[in-house]
Each structure stands twice: as structure tokens, then as C-alpha cells.
Design a protein around this motif. Structure first.
Motif, mmCIF file in Angstrom:
data_model
loop_
_atom_site.group_PDB
_atom_site.id
_atom_site.type_symbol
_atom_site.label_atom_id
_atom_site.label_comp_id
_atom_site.label_asym_id
_atom_site.label_seq_id
_atom_site.Cartn_x
_atom_site.Cartn_y
_atom_site.Cartn_z
ATOM 1 N N TYR A 1 26.853 40.042 55.603
ATOM 2 C CA TYR A 1 27.735 38.928 55.279
ATOM 3 C C TYR A 1 28.959 39.489 54.556
ATOM 4 O O TYR A 1 28.850 40.395 53.736
ATOM 5 C CB TYR A 1 26.997 37.915 54.397
ATOM 6 N N TYR A 2 30.140 38.938 54.865
ATOM 7 C CA TYR A 2 31.402 39.509 54.385
ATOM 8 C C TYR A 2 32.147 38.621 53.390
ATOM 9 O O TYR A 2 33.311 38.861 53.117
ATOM 10 C CB TYR A 2 32.315 39.791 55.588
ATOM 11 N N GLY A 3 31.483 37.620 52.825
ATOM 12 C CA GLY A 3 32.163 36.669 51.960
ATOM 13 C C GLY A 3 32.449 37.207 50.570
ATOM 14 O O GLY A 3 31.884 36.731 49.577
ATOM 15 N N THR A 4 33.325 38.185 50.481
ATOM 16 C CA THR A 4 33.767 38.727 49.201
ATOM 17 C C THR A 4 35.250 39.045 49.303
ATOM 18 O O THR A 4 35.703 39.606 50.305
ATOM 19 C CB THR A 4 32.980 39.989 48.821
ATOM 20 N N ILE A 5 36.004 38.722 48.280
ATOM 21 C CA ILE A 5 37.446 38.949 48.299
ATOM 22 C C ILE A 5 37.822 40.284 47.674
ATOM 23 O O ILE A 5 38.923 40.799 47.896
ATOM 24 C CB ILE A 5 38.181 37.793 47.580
ATOM 25 N N ASP A 6 36.917 40.870 46.899
ATOM 26 C CA ASP A 6 37.291 42.052 46.118
ATOM 27 C C ASP A 6 36.742 43.370 46.632
ATOM 28 O O ASP A 6 37.217 44.440 46.246
ATOM 29 C CB ASP A 6 36.889 41.868 44.651
ATOM 30 N N ALA A 7 35.726 43.341 47.504
ATOM 31 C CA ALA A 7 35.095 44.592 47.935
ATOM 32 C C ALA A 7 36.067 45.482 48.701
ATOM 33 O O ALA A 7 36.013 46.719 48.572
ATOM 34 C CB ALA A 7 33.859 44.299 48.786
ATOM 35 N N THR A 8 36.971 44.890 49.477
ATOM 36 C CA THR A 8 37.881 45.705 50.288
ATOM 37 C C THR A 8 38.862 46.489 49.429
ATOM 38 O O THR A 8 38.978 47.717 49.592
ATOM 39 C CB THR A 8 38.605 44.833 51.327
#
Length: 706
Positions: free
Chosen positions: A343-350
Motif C-alpha cells: 500500500y502506498y498511502g504515505t506522503i513522506d516516504a518518497t
């Protein structure tokens, strides 16, 4: 902690303090691998009765010991077993994805004693999300067990068509084994004689056979692995015992939390519920570990790169170039009933992926890894500009698209964490203050790497974008009347002006000018934000403030650690020392001096107040004292520039700090810091890094003493 947990690689075992898996325990104990509970019932009895717990320890987090004894037992003919005459010792650990337990029964009765020791085993093979009550759905069926005098195999065929099994073996042979999972051993012992029962429990998928070793051999191999970990990790010695205990605990817990999915070791988020890769958690924990073992950052980066988004898909909140939030491996994920694959629902990991990579390179000079991941870097930068910035306003913001995803996608991801000073919740898309700092740091640091590689045009573009972000951030996030930055901008581009810890993360980015960095540091260590045991997530007196709220008033050690590193980097060292002192003082409130995931934000009077369901051990909490060390030292290497900034300020009570075998570049740095009357002396004992020691990043004058 009213539970005991041990872990090694992809397997962890969660029990009550006596070592059993009871029914209706709030933490859902069991033996877990791949998000599946491979053991849901496990209890030890003597003569059919539950023994009395004497002591229980799991301070290593990879090896646990429980000491028990028998209650008084009588029947119609009289005493069958005098109270406290039998000692039962349980020792357990995990090695090579097998749980090992040794049960030693010793007779302290003056005369011979006959009794039974029995184990009750069962497995429901529930998915982790079902155990936690978050999800229900289509599942598989249990199959008949396989029994033998020295083994019991529990079996399950999942809705995902995966065969799962739990095989328990033991020595010596049992007196009886039932289909209900009861294994009985008959014991007849003279005074001070002992009986040893060795049990191995191996979860498996697709009926794979697992090789087991003798108990002593497996334990010795596990201990050798921990010795190797210590050998390859920076050692720190200090005269301040509470800090020393924190550092030692953090290093041990982070080793326990390491897992390798085929791309190198990386830290999973924490126990008991998050023993899987988490984008921001794993990346931040690896960042905290850079001064101690930078190889963990490499494993983390490669793991994240392997799962980087490649397409636009709202079910997973996936977008090309995006770094994942969380990956799960259980039955519900495999059958598409939950969107965690990953799941990719993160704004800060990138942006944090880019920050970690650039910081890793400063520590190691490993340009080969950058070349290996360069396409991932470009994809991440493209995501920031084209998907992260949803409306082209120059800020990165989030909005949930996945039906079963996460609404708030920063590190404060609870539903009430983005709250205005009026008490109203902010509506998405939300642009978080700390995320803008991560983006600025990512672009400026990757620009330096591009410049180092001769790609000056790319470097100039990134620096120009970062500079524009800095100006827009100051213009749109600064609240003049408060002398502080907003938590976020909401859907209407209105400031979410609640005073929180989030802007503190921007300190480490280099985006704030000197005066505003000073004001931010002052607010964070004011009575409004500082509890005495650490910096709160939200200021006292704000509309959303609650000292026992998950994100709106509690103290999170990792949150503090990033703020403290930023304070050190911006020269606000007294504020950093104050925040560190509070957290160091809080540690004896918790079992094993282990900083938990979070604790309550009450004023520091007596013991720190525990948060009821905090994970412990938690990776980025374990990494917090490690980042303290870097902040205390003012230590910022840059192997490309050939310099190591070293400008220490030790908190009150810390008078000496000795660092040995810190890996920087292709060499090592060893030195000692001593408090003097009004300053600190630094003695360099070894420097084979090829870098010069300087007192500030602006001072490129080589010197060997400060």
C-alpha cells in the motif's frame, strides 16, 4: 508491558508474562510469520494445573526466560505435590525461522516426585488484520492434524490456496499426544533431579520442511550473530548511566527488529503489530542508525526501491515513483481483500527515501549504490513534482484515494491529527509542514550528488526548485503573530495554525533561516510544548490538545529525535540538550529502560505516564538515543567534501563520551569528548577516514583538534 515478545528475522512470538498464549488477551498473542498467526494457543501445565509465575524476563528481546512453580495439590488420598516443590524454567529464542523452547523441571521436594508436564497447542492461522479486529472476510479452512509420539503438525488451506502448517517436535517422546493438541510428558524425579524437554515449533508455507538444530547449537549460533552485530557497530561509552542504558537498549532492539526480504537487512517498524516494512518508519530508523551501522541504510533503500510504485492505481494509492507505506503478506492481502501488497498511502516516504540515500552517501561515499538506484531517484523526484504536488502550487500534499486506505498520510496518521485552532478538522488535500522540509532537503542533497557526478544542469534545476520552495514555505506557512509555522495548509490553502511538533522536523532540512530556526527551537522547548520528559506532539492549550491523544499531545521519541538533530544542525544546541535531557530522564519509567513508541504528554512529575497500546520495541523509538549521540557531537560527515563536522555540546549529567570504530567512508573514526569548565575537549584517537575534522560546515580549515 504485560506481554513478552521475541523476534528474529521474519518470525516473532508474543505471549503473556508466563510464556503462554491465553485466550482473550488484549494484544492477541501468538506465533506470527508473514502476517499469519501460526500458533494461537500454547499453554504449560503441571498435573493439569496452571503453574505460578515467579519471574519473567525478555530484556534481550531475542531470548526470554520464565521461572514458575507448582501450586499446592491434593486429592482425596492427600497431598499429591507439595506447593513450590517443582521449579519449571522456560527458555526460548528464535533461530532460522524456528521457535526453540527448553522446559526444565527440577524437583526440590526432599523425596521423589511424580507429576506430568503438559503443553496445549493450537493454531487458527488467522490473518493479522483479523486478529486485530480490523477486517473480516473470506478465509480458508483448517485440515486434520498429523500426530506422532514426537511431533504434532497443524494444517490450514487458505482462501489464497496457500498451504500453511505449524509443526511442533519435541524430545523426549511424549507419553501421549491428542488430536486436540495436548502433549503430555510424565516425569519421575528424585530430589534435585531435573528433566529437560526441548520443543521446536516451525511455521511453514506449502508444506515446506524446516531444518531444526539442537537447542544449544541453535542458541550458540544466534549469539554469534549478535556478537558479529556488535563487532560491526560503533561503540559508545559514557559516564552517564541512564544514557548508556538507552544506547545499549536501542542497539539491541534495532538488531532484533532487522529483517531481510532479499535486498539486505532493514528495520521493520515495531512489535507486536508492525513487524513488516514501513516506508517512513524503516527509512527514519535507518537514518537514525547511520552513525552506528550504515549498512542498514543500504538494505532499507534497496528494499524500498524494489517496491517503488510503477503505475497509477487508486486501490493501492499507488503512483509511478512513489515509495510504499506498508506491505503485508497474509491471506487477506493475497486475496485482494486489503490493499497492502504493498500500500502506498504515505506522503513522506518518497522524499525521505531521497534524504536517506543522500545522507548515506555523505557517511559512506558509496557512489555505486547511487548509480544502482539512479532510475529510482529520478522516478522519486518526478513523483514529487507531478503526483506529490497535486495542484501545481509548489507544495506536496496528500489525499486518500484507496477505499480501504489511510485518510491522513503523514506520520501523524490518525483521523483527528490535522485540526485547526478552532477545533475543526482540516480537509484534504493537506500540505504538511514537515513534508515540505523533507522535499527541500531531498532536492538540495540530491543536487549535491548530481554535481559530484558532473551533472551540473540537473543540480542547478533542483537547487532552483528548492529555493522557490523555501520562499513559498516562509510566505504561506509562517504565522507572524505566533512566531511559528503552521502545521499544514488545508484544502482551501488556509493555514492549519495549531502549534504542533511538525514544523520542528523542518529544522534538519536546512530550509529555515537562522532567526526562524531559533524561534522554532524556542517554541518547541517552551512550557507550551515541552513536558519536561520531551516535546509534545501538540501544544498545551490548543483546541485539539489532549495529553493522552495518540497524536495530539503525547510525546513520541522519534519525533523528538528528528527535531533534536535539526536543533543541533542549526546551532540551537542548548534547546537540543534540554529536549534530550527530558527523554533520558523518562527512560526509567519504562521496562528495560526502553523508550516506547509514545507516552503521555503530562508534566514531568514522578514517572512518565505510559500510553496504553504503545508498541515496544519500536524501531524509530529504539533509534532515538542513537540520534542523540550524533546531535550531542554536532557530527555531520560529508565524504564528498572530505570533511567531518564535529562541534559537541553534552547535556547536563553527561561529562564524557567515547566513540570507537565509527565507520565513515572507507575508514573509521574514534575519539573522546570531555566536559571542561566551560567547554568541551575533543581527543582524536583514530582517523582513517581520509576526511578532515572541522568545527562547522562553513569552516573548511582542516584541523585535528578543536
Amino acid at each position: 508491558m504485560n506481554y513478552r515478545v521475541i523476534k528474529e528475522n521474519d518470525l516473532f512470538f508474543l505471549t503473556d508474562e508466563s510464556g503462554d498464549i491465553p485466550k482473550d488477551h488484549p494484544y492477541g498473542p501468538g506465533l506470527y510469520a508473514k502476517d499469519t498467526r501460526f500458533l494461537s494457543s500454547y499453554s504449560l501445565k503441571i498435573n493439569g494445573e496452571k503453574p505460578i509465575l515467579l519471574s519473567s524476563t525478555a530484556d534481550d528481546a531475542y531470548h526470554a526466560t520464565m521461572l514458575l512453580t507448582n501450586p499446592h495439590m491434593e486429592d482425596e488420598d492427600g497431598v499429591t505435590l507439595w506447593r513450590e516443590s517443582i521449579e519449571l524454567k522456560r527458555e526460548r529464542f528464535i533461530y532460522n525461522d524456528v521457535l526453540y523452547e527448553r522446559i526444565t523441571a527440577r524437583n526440590y521436594n526432599p523425596s521423589a516426585a511424580q507429576f506430568t508436564v503438559s503443553l496445549q497447542l493450537d493454531a487458527d492461522f488467522h490473518d493479522m488484520f483479523i486478529v486485530r479486529g480490523f477486517q473480516h472476510g473470506k478465509t480458508g479452512q483448517k485440515r486434520p492434524p498429523i500426530l506422532a509420539p514426537n511431533s504434532l503438525t497443524l494444517r490450514y488451506l487458505g482462501a489464497d490456496h496457500v498451504e500453511r502448517s505449524t509443526k511442533a517436535t519435541w524430545k523426549p517422546d511424549a507419553s501421549s499426544v491428542s488430536e486436540k493438541g495436548e502433549v503430555v510428558f510424565s516425569c519421575s524425579l528424585e530430589h534435585d533431579e531435573a528433566e529437560v524437554i526441548d520443543v521446536q515449533i516451525a511455521p511453514s508455507l506449502k508444506q515446506e520442511e524446516t531444518r531444526t538444530l539442537a537447542f544449544d547449537e541453535a542458541l550458540e549460533r544466534l549469539r554469534e550473530q549478535y556478537k558479529d552485530w556488535k563487532t560491526n557497530t560503533t561503540t559508545v561509552k559514557t559516564d552517564h548511566a541512564p544514557l548508556q542504558r538507552l544506547i545499549d537498549r536501542g542497539l539491541t532492539d534495532l538488531r532484533v527488529l532487522l529483517t531481510d526480504l532479499g535486498h539486505g537487512a532493514f528495520p521493520v517498524a515495531g512489535l507486536p503489530w508492525f513487524a513488516v516494512p514501513f516506508g517512513r518508519d524503516s527509512l527514519i530508523a535507518a537514518l537514525q542508525m547511520l552513525p552506528f551501522n550504515p549498512s542498514i541504510a543500504k538494505g532499507t533503500l534497496c528494499t524500498m526501491a524494489a517496491e517503488q510504485g510503477t503505475k497509477k492505481d487508486s486501490w493501492w494509492d499507488e503512483e509511478p515513483g512513489k515509495i510504499m507505506h506498508e506491505i503485508r503478506f497474509g491471506e487477506l492481502a493475497n486475496t485482494g481483500q486489503i490493499p497492502f501488497t504493498p500500500y502506498y498511502g504515505t506522503i513522506d516516504a518518497t522524499p525521505l527515501f531521497l534524504v536517506l540515500l543522500s545522507e548515506y552517501m555523505k557517511w559512506t561515499g558509496d557512489t555505486a549504490l547511487f548509480e544502482e538506484l539512479e532510475q529510482n531517484v529520478e522516478a522519486a523526484l518526478d513523483w514529487i513534482d507531478h503526483y506529490g504536488d497535486r495542484d501545481g502550487d509548489g507544495f506536496v500534499e496528500y489525499h486518500q484515494e484507496a477505499a480501504k486506505g489511510i485518510a491522513n498520510q503523514g506520520w501523524k496518521d490518525s483521523g483527528d491529527s490535522i485540526v485547526h485552532r478552532t477545533g475543526e478538522l482540516g480537509e484534504t488535500p493537506i500540505a504538511l509542514s514537515e513534508v515540505q522540509g523533507y522535499v527541500y532537503q531531498a532536492k538540495t542533497s540530491i543536487a549535491a550528488v548530481y554535481e559530484q557526478k558532473g551533472k551540473t544542469e540537473k543540480a542547478e534545476v533542483l537547487r532552483s526548485e528548492a529555493e522557490k520552495l523555501k520562499h513559498r514555505f516562509d510566505e504561506h506557512f509562517w504565522i507572524e503573530e505566533l512566531g511559528y509555522y503552521a502545521l499544514a495548509l488545508d484544502k482551501q490553502k488556509q493555514q492549519v495554525g495549531t502549534i504542533t511538533s511538525n514544523p520542528g522536523h523542518v529544522l534538519m532540512s536546512g530550509m529555515l533561516d537562522e532567526e526562524r530556526a531559533r524561534l522554532v527551537s524556542g517554541m518547541l522547548t517552551s512550557e507550551k510544548m515541552y513536558s519536561g520528559y520531551g516535546i509534545r506532539t501538540m501544544g498545551r492549550g490548543e483546541a485539539g490538545y489532549n495529553p493522552i491523544s495518540y497524536h495530539n499531545g503525547t510525546v513520541w521519541p522519534h519525533d523528538n529525535s528528528l527535531i533534536i538533530l535539526g536543533m543541533s544542525r542549526t546551532g540551537n544546541k542548548e534547546a537540543a540538550a534540554k529536549a534530550m535531557s527530558g527523554l533520558i530522564a523518562s527512560a526509567d519509567s519504562f521496562e528495560y529502560d526502553r523508550l516506547p513508541e509514545l507516552f503521555c504528554g503530562y508534566e514531568a512529575k514522578g514517572k512518565a505516564v505510559k500510553y496504553p497500546v504503545a508498541c515496544s520495541p519500536q524501531a524509530w523509538a529504539a533509534g532515538t538515543p542513537l540520534l542523540f549521540v550524533q546531535a550531542m557531537l554536532g557530527l555531520f560527515p560529508n565524504t564528498a567534501a572530505g570533511t567531518i563536522t564535529l562541534d559537541p555540546l553534552l547535556p547536563e549529567g553527561v561529562n564524557q563520551l567515547t566513540i570507537n570504530d565509527m565507520k565513515i567512508g572507507d575508514g573509521h573514526l574514534s575519539f573522546e569528548v570531555q566536559r571542561q569548565a566551560s567547554n568541551f575537549s575533543v581527543t582524536i584517537n583514530e582517523n582513517t577516514t581520509g576526511c578532515d575534522i572541522v568545527k562547522s560546515e562553513k569552516d573548511q580549515q582542516a584541523t585535528r583538534s578543536l
